[in-house]
Design an enzyme around this catalytic site. Structure first.
Site, mmCIF file in Angstrom:
data_model
loop_
_atom_site.group_PDB
_atom_site.id
_atom_site.type_symbol
_atom_site.label_atom_id
_atom_site.label_comp_id
_atom_site.label_asym_id
_atom_site.label_seq_id
_atom_site.Cartn_x
_atom_site.Cartn_y
_atom_site.Cartn_z
ATOM 1 N N SER A 1 0.795 -1.150 -0.174
ATOM 2 C CA SER A 1 -0.252 0.127 -0.306
ATOM 3 C C SER A 1 0.805 0.964 0.106
ATOM 4 O O SER A 1 1.496 1.259 -1.013
ATOM 5 C CB SER A 1 -0.818 0.200 1.211
ATOM 6 O OG SER A 1 -2.230 0.775 0.786
ATOM 7 N N ASP B 1 10.098 4.560 -10.880
ATOM 8 C CA ASP B 1 9.674 6.015 -11.788
ATOM 9 C C ASP B 1 10.191 6.470 -12.350
ATOM 10 O O ASP B 1 10.626 7.450 -13.069
ATOM 11 C CB ASP B 1 7.665 5.343 -11.822
ATOM 12 C CG ASP B 1 7.297 4.686 -11.704
ATOM 13 O OD1 ASP B 1 7.534 3.267 -12.365
ATOM 14 O OD2 ASP B 1 5.950 4.755 -11.962
ATOM 15 N N LYS C 1 -0.791 -5.028 -2.824
ATOM 16 C CA LYS C 1 -2.007 -3.397 -2.512
ATOM 17 C C LYS C 1 -1.823 -2.124 -3.512
ATOM 18 O O LYS C 1 -1.906 -0.956 -2.672
ATOM 19 C CB LYS C 1 -2.085 -3.622 -0.898
ATOM 20 C CG LYS C 1 -3.503 -3.458 -0.513
ATOM 21 C CD LYS C 1 -3.965 -2.737 -0.012
ATOM 22 C CE LYS C 1 -4.934 -1.972 0.276
ATOM 23 N NZ LYS C 1 -5.164 -0.998 1.147
#
Length: 551
Positions: free
Chosen positions: A301, A312, A326
Protein backbone atom coordinates in the site's frame (compact mmCIF):
# COMPACT_ATOMS: atom_id res chain seq x y z
CA UNK A 1 -25.69 1.48 12.68
CA UNK A 2 -25.75 4.87 10.99
CA UNK A 3 -22.87 6.62 9.30
CA UNK A 4 -21.33 9.72 10.74
CA UNK A 5 -20.78 12.51 8.25
CA UNK A 6 -17.16 11.77 7.44
CA UNK A 7 -14.97 9.09 6.02
CA UNK A 8 -11.32 8.16 6.16
CA UNK A 9 -9.50 7.39 2.94
CA UNK A 10 -7.02 4.58 3.25
CA UNK A 11 -4.07 3.14 1.52
CA UNK A 12 -4.52 2.02 4.33
CA UNK A 13 -5.84 5.48 5.40
CA UNK A 14 -5.92 9.19 4.61
CA UNK A 15 -8.29 11.36 6.61
CA UNK A 16 -10.44 13.76 4.61
CA UNK A 17 -13.80 15.33 5.50
CA UNK A 18 -16.88 14.68 3.40
CA UNK A 19 -20.55 15.57 3.58
CA UNK A 20 -23.09 12.98 2.56
CA UNK A 21 -25.98 14.20 0.46
CA UNK A 22 -29.47 13.31 1.64
CA UNK A 23 -33.08 14.38 1.58
CA UNK A 24 -34.09 17.25 3.86
CA UNK A 25 -37.29 17.13 5.94
CA UNK A 26 -40.22 17.87 3.68
CA UNK A 27 -38.21 17.29 0.52
CA UNK A 28 -40.05 15.14 -1.99
CA UNK A 29 -38.33 11.88 -2.82
CA UNK A 30 -37.75 10.95 -6.46
CA UNK A 31 -38.69 7.55 -7.87
CA UNK A 32 -35.01 6.63 -7.57
CA UNK A 33 -35.13 7.50 -3.86
CA UNK A 34 -38.28 5.39 -3.50
CA UNK A 35 -36.53 2.43 -5.12
CA UNK A 36 -33.58 2.85 -2.72
CA UNK A 37 -35.88 2.84 0.29
CA UNK A 38 -37.53 -0.36 -0.94
CA UNK A 39 -34.15 -2.00 -1.54
CA UNK A 40 -32.91 -1.08 1.94
CA UNK A 41 -36.11 -2.40 3.50
CA UNK A 42 -35.79 -5.71 1.65
CA UNK A 43 -32.15 -6.15 2.73
CA UNK A 44 -33.07 -5.46 6.37
CA UNK A 45 -36.00 -7.88 6.23
CA UNK A 46 -33.92 -10.65 4.62
CA UNK A 47 -31.15 -10.32 7.22
CA UNK A 48 -33.60 -10.14 10.13
CA UNK A 49 -35.47 -13.17 8.80
CA UNK A 50 -32.31 -15.26 8.61
CA UNK A 51 -31.28 -14.12 12.08
CA UNK A 52 -34.67 -15.11 13.54
CA UNK A 53 -34.48 -18.57 11.97
CA UNK A 54 -31.05 -19.04 13.55
CA UNK A 55 -32.34 -17.75 16.89
CA UNK A 56 -35.27 -20.14 16.93
CA UNK A 57 -33.63 -23.27 15.57
CA UNK A 58 -29.85 -23.26 16.12
CA UNK A 59 -28.66 -26.02 18.47
CA UNK A 60 -26.35 -23.80 20.54
CA UNK A 61 -26.18 -20.30 21.98
CA UNK A 62 -25.93 -17.41 19.53
CA UNK A 63 -23.50 -14.52 19.96
CA UNK A 64 -25.37 -11.78 18.08
CA UNK A 65 -22.40 -9.39 17.93
CA UNK A 66 -20.20 -12.13 16.48
CA UNK A 67 -22.93 -13.14 14.03
CA UNK A 68 -23.44 -9.58 12.84
CA UNK A 69 -19.71 -8.98 12.43
CA UNK A 70 -19.30 -12.23 10.49
CA UNK A 71 -22.21 -11.30 8.23
CA UNK A 72 -20.72 -7.90 7.40
CA UNK A 73 -17.25 -9.36 6.81
CA UNK A 74 -18.65 -12.08 4.57
CA UNK A 75 -20.53 -9.49 2.52
CA UNK A 76 -17.51 -7.22 2.12
CA UNK A 77 -15.11 -10.03 1.27
CA UNK A 78 -17.26 -10.96 -1.72
CA UNK A 79 -16.32 -7.54 -3.14
CA UNK A 80 -12.55 -7.66 -2.67
CA UNK A 81 -9.96 -8.88 -0.12
CA UNK A 82 -9.41 -5.45 1.46
CA UNK A 83 -12.92 -4.17 2.15
CA UNK A 84 -13.46 -5.05 5.79
CA UNK A 85 -15.18 -4.28 9.08
CA UNK A 86 -13.78 -3.32 12.51
CA UNK A 87 -15.72 -3.70 15.73
CA UNK A 88 -15.47 -0.91 18.29
CA UNK A 89 -12.31 -2.22 19.98
CA UNK A 90 -10.54 -2.96 16.69
CA UNK A 91 -11.42 0.49 15.39
CA UNK A 92 -10.04 2.14 18.53
CA UNK A 93 -6.80 0.18 18.11
CA UNK A 94 -6.63 1.19 14.46
CA UNK A 95 -7.07 4.87 15.33
CA UNK A 96 -4.38 4.65 17.99
CA UNK A 97 -1.99 3.11 15.49
CA UNK A 98 -2.66 5.90 13.01
CA UNK A 99 -1.90 8.44 15.75
CA UNK A 100 1.36 6.60 16.48
CA UNK A 101 0.39 6.00 20.09
CA UNK A 102 -1.62 3.82 22.45
CA UNK A 103 -2.22 3.71 26.20
CA UNK A 104 -0.54 1.02 28.26
CA UNK A 105 2.72 0.17 30.04
CA UNK A 106 4.95 0.27 26.92
CA UNK A 107 6.66 -2.97 26.01
CA UNK A 108 7.04 -5.54 23.25
CA UNK A 109 5.81 -8.99 24.22
CA UNK A 110 6.10 -12.36 22.49
CA UNK A 111 4.70 -15.83 22.94
CA UNK A 112 7.34 -18.51 23.41
CA UNK A 113 6.66 -22.15 24.22
CA UNK A 114 3.08 -21.41 25.26
CA UNK A 115 4.00 -18.53 27.62
CA UNK A 116 4.13 -14.76 27.17
CA UNK A 117 7.38 -12.88 27.80
CA UNK A 118 8.70 -9.35 27.71
CA UNK A 119 11.05 -8.82 24.76
CA UNK A 120 11.87 -5.17 25.35
CA UNK A 121 10.31 -2.23 27.20
CA UNK A 122 10.05 0.99 25.17
CA UNK A 123 12.30 3.82 26.30
CA UNK A 124 10.82 6.15 28.92
CA UNK A 125 7.59 4.20 29.43
CA UNK A 126 6.13 2.92 32.72
CA UNK A 127 7.52 -0.57 31.97
CA UNK A 128 11.01 0.80 31.33
CA UNK A 129 11.06 3.17 34.32
CA UNK A 130 9.67 0.43 36.55
CA UNK A 131 12.44 -2.01 35.68
CA UNK A 132 10.73 -4.56 33.45
CA UNK A 133 13.40 -6.61 31.66
CA UNK A 134 13.93 -8.85 28.68
CA UNK A 135 12.77 -12.39 29.42
CA UNK A 136 10.34 -11.53 32.21
CA UNK A 137 7.46 -13.98 31.93
CA UNK A 138 4.10 -12.32 32.55
CA UNK A 139 2.32 -14.65 34.98
CA UNK A 140 -0.40 -12.47 36.49
CA UNK A 141 -2.28 -9.28 35.59
CA UNK A 142 -4.56 -7.60 38.13
CA UNK A 143 -4.81 -10.81 40.13
CA UNK A 144 -5.63 -13.03 37.13
CA UNK A 145 -3.29 -15.85 36.21
CA UNK A 146 -2.14 -15.70 32.58
CA UNK A 147 -1.70 -19.47 32.36
CA UNK A 148 -2.73 -20.55 28.87
CA UNK A 149 -3.19 -16.99 27.61
CA UNK A 150 -2.10 -15.89 24.15
CA UNK A 151 0.00 -12.78 23.60
CA UNK A 152 -3.13 -11.03 22.30
CA UNK A 153 -5.01 -11.77 25.52
CA UNK A 154 -2.10 -10.42 27.57
CA UNK A 155 -1.87 -7.33 25.38
CA UNK A 156 -5.58 -6.61 25.75
CA UNK A 157 -5.21 -6.69 29.54
CA UNK A 158 -2.16 -4.42 29.57
CA UNK A 159 -3.73 -1.82 27.30
CA UNK A 160 -6.31 0.44 28.90
CA UNK A 161 -7.41 4.03 29.47
CA UNK A 162 -4.65 6.50 30.20
CA UNK A 163 -4.18 7.11 33.92
CA UNK A 164 -5.63 3.78 35.06
CA UNK A 165 -3.62 1.35 37.26
CA UNK A 166 -2.52 -2.15 36.33
CA UNK A 167 -0.63 -4.66 38.48
CA UNK A 168 1.70 -7.09 36.72
CA UNK A 169 3.58 -10.05 38.18
CA UNK A 170 6.49 -11.56 36.29
CA UNK A 171 8.61 -14.65 36.72
CA UNK A 172 12.22 -13.52 36.36
CA UNK A 173 14.96 -16.03 35.60
CA UNK A 174 17.28 -14.43 38.16
CA UNK A 175 14.66 -14.27 40.95
CA UNK A 176 13.26 -17.07 43.10
CA UNK A 177 9.81 -15.55 43.56
CA UNK A 178 7.57 -13.58 41.15
CA UNK A 179 8.31 -9.86 40.98
CA UNK A 180 5.33 -7.52 41.23
CA UNK A 181 4.99 -4.15 39.45
CA UNK A 182 2.30 -1.55 39.91
CA UNK A 183 1.96 0.69 36.86
CA UNK A 184 -0.19 3.60 35.81
CA UNK A 185 -0.97 3.40 32.11
CA UNK A 186 0.36 6.22 29.96
CA UNK A 187 0.23 7.29 26.34
CA UNK A 188 2.95 5.23 24.66
CA UNK A 189 4.44 6.47 21.39
CA UNK A 190 4.57 4.03 18.48
CA UNK A 191 7.07 5.62 16.11
CA UNK A 192 7.05 4.53 12.49
CA UNK A 193 10.84 4.46 12.36
CA UNK A 194 12.03 1.75 14.70
CA UNK A 195 15.75 2.06 14.07
CA UNK A 196 18.37 4.10 12.24
CA UNK A 197 22.14 4.06 12.31
CA UNK A 198 25.29 4.53 10.24
CA UNK A 199 26.96 1.70 8.32
CA UNK A 200 30.50 1.97 7.02
CA UNK A 201 31.50 4.31 4.17
CA UNK A 202 28.88 6.95 4.93
CA UNK A 203 25.86 4.69 4.28
CA UNK A 204 22.93 5.58 6.53
CA UNK A 205 20.15 3.13 7.33
CA UNK A 206 16.55 3.92 8.29
CA UNK A 207 14.10 1.15 9.19
CA UNK A 208 10.56 2.39 8.51
CA UNK A 209 8.61 -0.78 9.23
CA UNK A 210 5.75 0.23 11.51
CA UNK A 211 3.49 1.86 8.93
CA UNK A 212 2.91 5.40 7.69
CA UNK A 213 1.29 7.21 10.61
CA UNK A 214 0.72 10.82 11.61
CA UNK A 215 4.31 11.35 12.79
CA UNK A 216 6.15 9.48 10.02
CA UNK A 217 7.44 12.41 7.95
CA UNK A 218 8.58 14.30 11.06
CA UNK A 219 10.42 11.18 12.27
CA UNK A 220 12.03 10.80 8.84
CA UNK A 221 13.36 14.35 8.80
CA UNK A 222 14.75 13.99 12.33
CA UNK A 223 16.45 10.70 11.42
CA UNK A 224 17.94 12.21 8.25
CA UNK A 225 19.26 15.23 10.12
CA UNK A 226 20.90 13.04 12.75
CA UNK A 227 22.46 10.74 10.17
CA UNK A 228 23.70 13.72 8.17
CA UNK A 229 25.37 15.01 11.32
CA UNK A 230 27.12 11.65 11.58
CA UNK A 231 28.45 11.96 8.02
CA UNK A 232 25.84 10.19 5.90
CA UNK A 233 26.44 10.51 2.16
CA UNK A 234 24.01 7.81 0.96
CA UNK A 235 20.90 6.13 2.39
CA UNK A 236 19.18 2.76 2.64
CA UNK A 237 15.44 3.12 3.33
CA UNK A 238 14.06 -0.17 4.63
CA UNK A 239 10.34 -0.60 3.85
CA UNK A 240 10.28 -4.35 4.34
CA UNK A 241 7.15 -5.55 6.13
CA UNK A 242 5.70 -2.03 6.11
CA UNK A 243 2.05 -2.78 5.46
CA UNK A 244 1.00 0.77 4.62
CA UNK A 245 -0.75 3.65 6.30
CA UNK A 246 -1.58 7.26 5.59
CA UNK A 247 -1.35 8.28 1.94
CA UNK A 248 -0.54 11.83 2.96
CA UNK A 249 2.53 10.59 4.83
CA UNK A 250 3.63 8.47 1.86
CA UNK A 251 3.38 11.64 -0.21
CA UNK A 252 5.49 13.59 2.29
CA UNK A 253 8.19 10.90 2.43
CA UNK A 254 8.35 10.80 -1.38
CA UNK A 255 8.45 14.59 -1.47
CA UNK A 256 11.74 14.55 0.48
CA UNK A 257 13.47 12.86 -2.48
CA UNK A 258 11.60 14.16 -5.55
CA UNK A 259 11.60 17.50 -7.36
CA UNK A 260 8.68 19.91 -7.54
CA UNK A 261 6.16 18.82 -10.16
CA UNK A 262 7.15 15.15 -10.23
CA UNK A 263 4.09 12.96 -9.82
CA UNK A 264 3.96 10.74 -6.72
CA UNK A 265 0.70 8.85 -7.16
CA UNK A 266 -2.61 8.99 -9.01
CA UNK A 267 -5.84 7.90 -7.34
CA UNK A 268 -8.82 7.07 -9.51
CA UNK A 269 -12.35 6.06 -8.57
CA UNK A 270 -15.99 6.60 -9.49
CA UNK A 271 -16.26 10.28 -10.50
CA UNK A 272 -19.34 10.87 -8.36
CA UNK A 273 -17.77 9.30 -5.25
CA UNK A 274 -14.02 9.61 -5.55
CA UNK A 275 -12.86 11.88 -8.39
CA UNK A 276 -9.41 11.31 -9.86
CA UNK A 277 -6.62 13.20 -8.13
CA UNK A 278 -2.87 13.38 -8.67
CA UNK A 279 -0.41 13.98 -5.86
CA UNK A 280 2.81 15.72 -6.91
CA UNK A 281 6.04 16.69 -5.19
CA UNK A 282 6.39 20.29 -4.04
CA UNK A 283 10.05 20.28 -3.06
CA UNK A 284 12.38 22.76 -4.75
CA UNK A 285 15.45 21.31 -3.01
CA UNK A 286 15.06 17.55 -2.45
CA UNK A 287 17.89 15.57 -0.90
CA UNK A 288 20.10 14.23 -3.67
CA UNK A 289 22.32 11.60 -2.11
CA UNK A 290 22.19 8.05 -3.52
CA UNK A 291 19.22 6.03 -2.29
CA UNK A 292 18.40 2.32 -2.13
CA UNK A 293 14.97 1.10 -1.00
CA UNK A 294 14.41 -2.36 0.47
CA UNK A 295 11.04 -4.09 -0.07
CA UNK A 296 9.59 -7.57 0.37
CA UNK A 297 6.29 -9.44 0.24
CA UNK A 298 5.16 -7.60 3.37
CA UNK A 299 5.63 -4.14 1.81
CA UNK A 300 2.15 -2.95 0.93
CA UNK A 301 0.00 0.00 0.00
CA UNK A 302 1.56 3.30 1.14
CA UNK A 303 5.04 1.74 1.12
CA UNK A 304 4.37 0.70 -2.49
CA UNK A 305 3.43 4.29 -3.30
CA UNK A 306 6.86 5.44 -2.10
CA UNK A 307 8.79 2.61 -3.75
CA UNK A 308 6.84 2.99 -7.01
CA UNK A 309 7.33 6.76 -7.19
CA UNK A 310 11.06 6.55 -6.52
CA UNK A 311 11.47 3.72 -9.03
CA UNK A 312 9.45 5.39 -11.79
CA UNK A 313 11.50 8.57 -11.47
CA UNK A 314 14.76 6.56 -11.32
CA UNK A 315 15.47 8.16 -7.98
CA UNK A 316 16.33 4.92 -6.14
CA UNK A 317 17.49 1.38 -6.67
CA UNK A 318 14.88 -1.08 -5.38
CA UNK A 319 16.26 -4.25 -3.77
CA UNK A 320 14.57 -7.30 -2.27
CA UNK A 321 11.42 -9.18 -3.25
CA UNK A 322 8.18 -8.34 -5.03
CA UNK A 323 6.00 -6.18 -2.83
CA UNK A 324 2.56 -7.33 -1.70
CA UNK A 325 0.56 -5.66 -4.49
CA UNK A 326 -2.13 -3.67 -2.69
CA UNK A 327 -3.27 -0.77 -4.86
CA UNK A 328 -6.82 -0.22 -3.62
CA UNK A 329 -7.91 3.09 -2.14
CA UNK A 330 -10.38 2.58 0.68
CA UNK A 331 -12.72 4.80 2.62
CA UNK A 332 -13.41 4.01 6.25
CA UNK A 333 -16.94 4.83 7.29
CA UNK A 334 -17.30 5.33 11.03
CA UNK A 335 -20.51 3.88 12.49
CA UNK A 336 -22.50 5.47 15.27
CA UNK A 337 -21.70 2.60 17.62
CA UNK A 338 -17.96 3.23 17.25
CA UNK A 339 -17.23 0.48 14.76
CA UNK A 340 -15.81 1.11 11.29
CA UNK A 341 -16.22 -0.20 7.78
CA UNK A 342 -13.59 0.00 5.03
CA UNK A 343 -14.80 0.02 1.44
CA UNK A 344 -12.75 0.17 -1.74
CA UNK A 345 -13.57 3.42 -3.54
CA UNK A 346 -10.67 3.66 -5.99
CA UNK A 347 -7.29 2.45 -7.21
CA UNK A 348 -3.90 4.07 -7.04
CA UNK A 349 -1.34 4.18 -9.83
CA UNK A 350 2.37 4.96 -9.87
CA UNK A 351 3.68 7.99 -11.82
CA UNK A 352 4.27 5.89 -14.95
CA UNK A 353 0.67 4.66 -14.79
CA UNK A 354 1.22 1.24 -13.23
CA UNK A 355 -1.63 -0.32 -11.29
CA UNK A 356 -0.01 -1.97 -8.27
CA UNK A 357 -2.96 -4.14 -7.24
CA UNK A 358 -2.52 -7.89 -7.73
CA UNK A 359 -5.31 -9.82 -9.39
CA UNK A 360 -7.63 -11.32 -6.76
CA UNK A 361 -10.29 -12.74 -9.06
CA UNK A 362 -10.92 -16.46 -8.93
CA UNK A 363 -8.93 -17.15 -5.78
CA UNK A 364 -9.76 -17.63 -2.15
CA UNK A 365 -9.16 -15.10 0.61
CA UNK A 366 -6.56 -17.47 2.09
CA UNK A 367 -4.78 -17.94 -1.23
CA UNK A 368 -4.65 -14.19 -1.90
CA UNK A 369 -3.11 -13.30 1.46
CA UNK A 370 -0.94 -16.28 2.30
CA UNK A 371 -0.24 -18.56 -0.63
CA UNK A 372 -0.41 -15.94 -3.40
CA UNK A 373 -1.19 -18.70 -5.92
CA UNK A 374 0.35 -19.54 -9.28
CA UNK A 375 -0.73 -16.24 -10.79
CA UNK A 376 2.14 -14.46 -9.03
CA UNK A 377 4.60 -16.15 -11.37
CA UNK A 378 2.84 -14.99 -14.54
CA UNK A 379 4.36 -12.23 -16.65
CA UNK A 380 2.67 -8.95 -15.81
CA UNK A 381 1.06 -7.73 -19.07
CA UNK A 382 1.15 -4.02 -18.25
CA UNK A 383 4.46 -2.48 -19.39
CA UNK A 384 5.42 1.09 -18.52
CA UNK A 385 8.60 3.16 -18.73
CA UNK A 386 10.54 5.04 -16.08
CA UNK A 387 11.86 8.57 -16.68
CA UNK A 388 15.06 7.19 -18.24
CA UNK A 389 13.23 4.61 -20.35
CA UNK A 390 13.59 1.48 -18.24
CA UNK A 391 10.72 -1.02 -18.50
CA UNK A 392 8.63 -1.65 -15.38
CA UNK A 393 5.50 -3.73 -14.95
CA UNK A 394 2.14 -3.19 -13.31
CA UNK A 395 -0.50 -5.43 -11.83
CA UNK A 396 1.74 -7.41 -9.53
CA UNK A 397 3.14 -5.10 -6.88
CA UNK A 398 6.53 -3.40 -7.20
CA UNK A 399 9.20 -5.63 -8.72
CA UNK A 400 12.68 -4.85 -7.38
CA UNK A 401 15.48 -3.75 -9.68
CA UNK A 402 17.63 -6.37 -7.95
CA UNK A 403 15.82 -9.46 -6.67
CA UNK A 404 17.19 -10.99 -3.48
CA UNK A 405 14.98 -13.65 -1.96
CA UNK A 406 15.28 -14.79 1.63
CA UNK A 407 16.68 -18.32 1.38
CA UNK A 408 14.19 -21.03 2.32
CA UNK A 409 16.62 -22.42 4.89
CA UNK A 410 16.54 -19.06 6.75
CA UNK A 411 12.82 -19.49 7.33
CA UNK A 412 13.45 -23.05 8.49
CA UNK A 413 16.17 -21.89 10.89
CA UNK A 414 13.81 -19.38 12.44
CA UNK A 415 11.16 -22.03 12.88
CA UNK A 416 13.56 -24.49 14.51
CA UNK A 417 15.68 -22.21 16.68
CA UNK A 418 13.71 -19.09 17.72
CA UNK A 419 12.23 -20.55 20.91
CA UNK A 420 15.32 -22.52 22.08
CA UNK A 421 17.56 -19.48 21.52
CA UNK A 422 15.20 -17.22 23.44
CA UNK A 423 15.02 -19.58 26.42
CA UNK A 424 18.80 -20.00 26.45
CA UNK A 425 19.48 -16.25 26.29
CA UNK A 426 16.89 -15.64 29.01
CA UNK A 427 18.99 -17.89 31.23
CA UNK A 428 22.28 -16.47 29.94
CA UNK A 429 21.50 -12.81 30.70
CA UNK A 430 20.20 -13.84 34.13
CA UNK A 431 23.77 -14.96 34.89
CA UNK A 432 22.77 -18.59 35.31
CA UNK A 433 25.00 -20.16 32.63
CA UNK A 434 28.24 -21.37 34.26
CA UNK A 435 31.41 -19.74 32.96
CA UNK A 436 29.58 -16.98 31.05
CA UNK A 437 28.77 -14.48 33.78
CA UNK A 438 30.05 -11.64 31.57
CA UNK A 439 26.71 -11.89 29.77
CA UNK A 440 24.72 -11.15 32.92
CA UNK A 441 22.42 -8.12 32.48
CA UNK A 442 20.78 -6.98 35.70
CA UNK A 443 19.07 -3.81 34.49
CA UNK A 444 16.38 -2.71 32.07
CA UNK A 445 17.44 -2.05 28.49
CA UNK A 446 19.68 0.99 28.05
CA UNK A 447 18.13 2.55 24.96
CA UNK A 448 20.03 4.82 22.60
CA UNK A 449 23.28 2.85 22.77
CA UNK A 450 25.43 2.57 19.64
CA UNK A 451 26.44 -1.04 19.22
CA UNK A 452 30.10 -1.65 18.41
CA UNK A 453 31.38 -4.73 16.55
CA UNK A 454 33.24 -6.00 19.61
CA UNK A 455 30.26 -6.03 22.00
CA UNK A 456 28.68 -9.33 23.03
CA UNK A 457 30.51 -11.42 20.47
CA UNK A 458 29.22 -15.00 20.48
CA UNK A 459 32.10 -17.44 20.62
CA UNK A 460 32.35 -21.21 20.26
CA UNK A 461 32.31 -21.33 24.06
CA UNK A 462 28.83 -19.79 24.06
CA UNK A 463 27.65 -22.28 21.42
CA UNK A 464 29.02 -25.15 23.53
CA UNK A 465 27.01 -23.83 26.47
CA UNK A 466 23.94 -23.63 24.22
CA UNK A 467 24.40 -27.27 23.23
CA UNK A 468 24.66 -28.23 26.91
CA UNK A 469 21.52 -26.25 27.64
CA UNK A 470 19.61 -28.15 24.95
CA UNK A 471 20.75 -31.49 26.39
CA UNK A 472 19.41 -30.42 29.79
CA UNK A 473 16.09 -29.09 28.41
CA UNK A 474 14.57 -31.85 26.32
CA UNK A 475 11.19 -30.10 26.51
CA UNK A 476 12.44 -27.60 23.90
CA UNK A 477 12.52 -30.46 21.39
CA UNK A 478 15.59 -29.05 19.63
CA UNK A 479 18.16 -31.19 17.84
CA UNK A 480 21.43 -30.47 19.63
CA UNK A 481 23.39 -32.17 16.84
CA UNK A 482 22.43 -29.33 14.45
CA UNK A 483 24.19 -26.63 16.47
CA UNK A 484 27.53 -26.94 14.71
CA UNK A 485 25.90 -27.04 11.26
CA UNK A 486 23.80 -23.92 11.98
CA UNK A 487 26.50 -22.16 14.01
CA UNK A 488 26.81 -18.97 11.91
CA UNK A 489 23.08 -18.28 12.06
CA UNK A 490 22.89 -19.19 15.74
CA UNK A 491 25.73 -16.83 16.65
CA UNK A 492 23.94 -13.92 14.99
CA UNK A 493 20.60 -14.80 16.59
CA UNK A 494 22.04 -15.24 20.08
CA UNK A 495 23.86 -11.91 19.75
CA UNK A 496 20.61 -10.27 18.63
CA UNK A 497 18.77 -11.57 21.69
CA UNK A 498 21.57 -10.54 24.08
CA UNK A 499 21.89 -7.03 22.63
CA UNK A 500 18.10 -6.69 22.75
CA UNK A 501 18.23 -7.53 26.46
CA UNK A 502 21.01 -5.01 27.01
CA UNK A 503 20.01 -2.13 24.76
CA UNK A 504 16.51 -2.73 23.40
CA UNK A 505 15.11 -4.27 20.26
CA UNK A 506 16.05 -1.35 18.03
CA UNK A 507 19.76 -1.76 18.80
CA UNK A 508 19.45 -5.53 18.72
CA UNK A 509 18.38 -5.49 15.08
CA UNK A 510 21.73 -3.99 14.17
CA UNK A 511 23.36 -7.23 15.31
CA UNK A 512 21.57 -9.05 12.48
CA UNK A 513 22.87 -6.78 9.70
CA UNK A 514 25.84 -8.95 8.72
CA UNK A 515 23.58 -11.91 7.94
CA UNK A 516 20.90 -9.85 6.18
CA UNK A 517 21.44 -10.74 2.50
CA UNK A 518 19.05 -8.09 1.23
CA UNK A 519 20.66 -5.36 3.32
CA UNK A 520 24.15 -6.38 2.23
CA UNK A 521 23.05 -6.28 -1.41
CA UNK A 522 21.59 -2.80 -0.83
CA UNK A 523 25.01 -1.63 0.35
CA UNK A 524 26.61 -3.09 -2.79
CA UNK A 525 24.07 -1.23 -4.97
CA UNK A 526 25.22 2.21 -3.81
CA UNK A 527 27.51 2.86 -6.81
CA UNK A 528 24.56 2.23 -9.16
CA UNK A 529 22.32 4.41 -6.98
CA UNK A 530 24.91 7.16 -7.32
CA UNK A 531 24.89 6.70 -11.10
CA UNK A 532 21.10 7.27 -11.05
CA UNK A 533 21.60 10.53 -9.17
CA UNK A 534 24.23 11.65 -11.68
CA UNK A 535 21.91 10.78 -14.59
CA UNK A 536 19.08 12.79 -13.04
CA UNK A 537 21.33 15.80 -12.56
CA UNK A 538 22.48 15.65 -16.18
CA UNK A 539 18.90 15.32 -17.45
CA UNK A 540 17.74 18.27 -15.38
CA UNK A 541 20.71 20.39 -16.44
CA UNK A 542 20.02 19.55 -20.08
CA UNK A 543 16.34 20.41 -19.64
CA UNK A 544 17.18 23.77 -18.05
CA UNK A 545 19.61 24.58 -20.88
CA UNK A 546 16.91 23.77 -23.44
CA UNK A 547 14.45 26.04 -21.63
CA UNK A 548 16.99 28.88 -21.66
CA UNK A 549 17.56 28.46 -25.42
CA UNK A 550 13.83 28.49 -26.11
CA UNK A 551 13.44 31.70 -24.13
Amino acid sequence: MKLRNRYWLLALALVIPVTFAGAHPGQRLSSQDDDEVVTRKKIAEDFAGALLVAKDHYAGQIDYDKLTKGSILGMLHTLDPHSSYFDRKEWEAFQNEQRSRYSGIGSTIAQRNGRVYIVSPFAGTPAHRGGIRYGDQIVNINGESTEGWSSLQVSNKLIGPEGTPVTVKVARASAKDPVEFKFVREAVPLPSITNYYMNADGVGYINLDRGFNTTTSDEMREALQELERQGMTSLILDLRNNRGGLVDQAKKISNIFLYRGQKIVSMRGRPSVFPTRDEVALNNSPVEYPLVVLINRGSASASEIVAGALQDHDRARIVGENSFGKGLVQSVFTMRDGSGLTLTTGHFYTPSGRLIQRDYSGRSFYDYYLRRGDKETEQHPEEKLTDTGRTVYGGGGIAPDVAVKVPAHEIELQRVWTEPVFQFVRTLVAGRVPGLTEFRIDHAAEHGHRLTPSEYQITDKVLAAFSEYLRDHKDLKADETRVEKDSDWLKRQIRYEVTTAAYGQEVGRGALAAGDLQLQQAIREMPKAKALVDDIRRMRASSRSADVRRN
